[in-house]
Design a protein around this motif. Structure first.
Motif, short mmCIF file in Angstrom:
data_model
loop_
_atom_site.label_atom_id
_atom_site.label_comp_id
_atom_site.label_asym_id
_atom_site.label_seq_id
_atom_site.Cartn_x
_atom_site.Cartn_y
_atom_site.Cartn_z
N UNK B 80 0.85 -1.18 0.00
CA UNK B 80 0.00 0.00 0.00
C UNK B 80 0.89 1.24 0.00
N UNK B 81 0.31 2.37 -0.39
CA UNK B 81 1.09 3.59 -0.55
C UNK B 81 1.83 3.98 0.74
N UNK B 82 1.20 3.73 1.89
CA UNK B 82 1.80 4.12 3.17
C UNK B 82 3.11 3.41 3.47
N UNK B 83 3.42 2.36 2.75
CA UNK B 83 4.68 1.66 2.95
C UNK B 83 5.85 2.34 2.24
N UNK B 84 5.57 3.35 1.44
CA UNK B 84 6.64 4.08 0.76
C UNK B 84 7.57 4.71 1.80
N UNK B 85 8.86 4.36 1.72
CA UNK B 85 9.87 4.82 2.69
C UNK B 85 11.19 4.22 2.27
N UNK B 86 12.23 4.48 3.05
CA UNK B 86 13.51 3.81 2.86
C UNK B 86 13.67 2.78 3.97
N UNK B 87 14.04 1.57 3.58
CA UNK B 87 14.19 0.47 4.53
C UNK B 87 15.66 0.09 4.64
N UNK B 88 16.13 0.02 5.88
CA UNK B 88 17.51 -0.35 6.14
C UNK B 88 17.56 -1.66 6.92
N UNK B 89 18.53 -2.48 6.57
CA UNK B 89 18.88 -3.56 7.47
C UNK B 89 20.20 -3.19 8.14
N UNK B 90 20.42 -3.75 9.31
CA UNK B 90 21.65 -3.50 10.05
C UNK B 90 22.02 -4.77 10.79
#
Lengths: 110, 109
Positions: B80-90
């Motif tokens: 869904x549009x609300x998931x638009x973001x930058x995702x990081x793993x660490x």
């Protein structure tokens, strides 16, 4: 709970000036970190600390210094600001299974 | 030295579709984190994975960890549009938390 608090939120420095970015946490975490994030990039570790009186270099420590005199505070010092230090700086603290981040300091060196 | 690689670095997907973000790390890690970052904001913790085979789910996001393959995945279900973001793993090794470069996710209507 305040969590991890960073000050200031924004700062513009002239080349050669110095400043201290403040970071404090109220969760009694032993581990604290400083990261920088350049535009469109991931986070690079500058310095970290595993407890009061103990600090160590991360990936990109040049041009920075830190101290950890108390569990709560972990300030980051820039002695001679350079344009390459223009970035967003994040402080984080952790204990056991989670790391918490401050809101960041946006620093511009001109 | 621990290195963390994410792919893809940019992901444009349609609403309702599924996709997976991959996170590879180079040496044994104590634990694996996933974070979300919205533009101009700080990092929000999504998942912490502690052991081999760990799987965690929250809403449309599911994260898993394979320590033998040194691989973690973040699966997005019915975006869904609300998931638009930058995702990081660490990945955590010793006392250090090392980040991947991030995956910019854009969900289109």
């Amino acid at each position: 709970n305040a969590g991890v608090t960073q000050t200031p939120k924004f700062r513009i420095l002239k080349i050669g000036q110095s400043m201290t970015l403040q970071c404090t946490q109220d969760m009694n975490h032993n581990y604290m970190y400083w990261y920088r994030q350049d535009p469109g990039m991931g986070l690079k570790l500058i310095y970290y600390s595993v407890g009061a009186g103990i600090t160590d270099k991360g990936e990109v420590p040049n041009g920075y210094n830190v101290s950890r005199s108390t569990t709560e505070d972990f300030p980051l010092r820039l002695e001679l600001a350079a344009p390459s230090q223009t970035s967003v700086y994040f402080c984080a603290s952790s204990w056991s299974t989670e790391a918490f981040f401050g809101q960041g300091t946006r620093l511009t060196v001109v | 030295e621990l290195k963390v690689e994410q792919n893809p670095l940019f992901l444009s997907m349609q609403e309702g579709k599924n996709y997976t973000i991959y996170c590879n790390y180079s040496t044994t890690s104590d634990r694996l984190y996933w974070y979300r970052q919205d533009p101009g904001k700080s990092l929000e913790s999504l998942f912490v994975l502690l052991s081999n085979g760990a799987v965690k789910q929250e809403g449309r996001l599911m994260a898993s960890l394979d320590t033998k393959a040194r691989l973690s995945t973040l699966h997005i279900t019915a975006a869904v549009h609300d998931l638009s973001a930058t995702y990081f793993c660490a990945a955590e090794y010793g006392n250090k938390l090392v980040f991947g470069a991030g995956t910019i996710l854009r969900v289109k209507s």
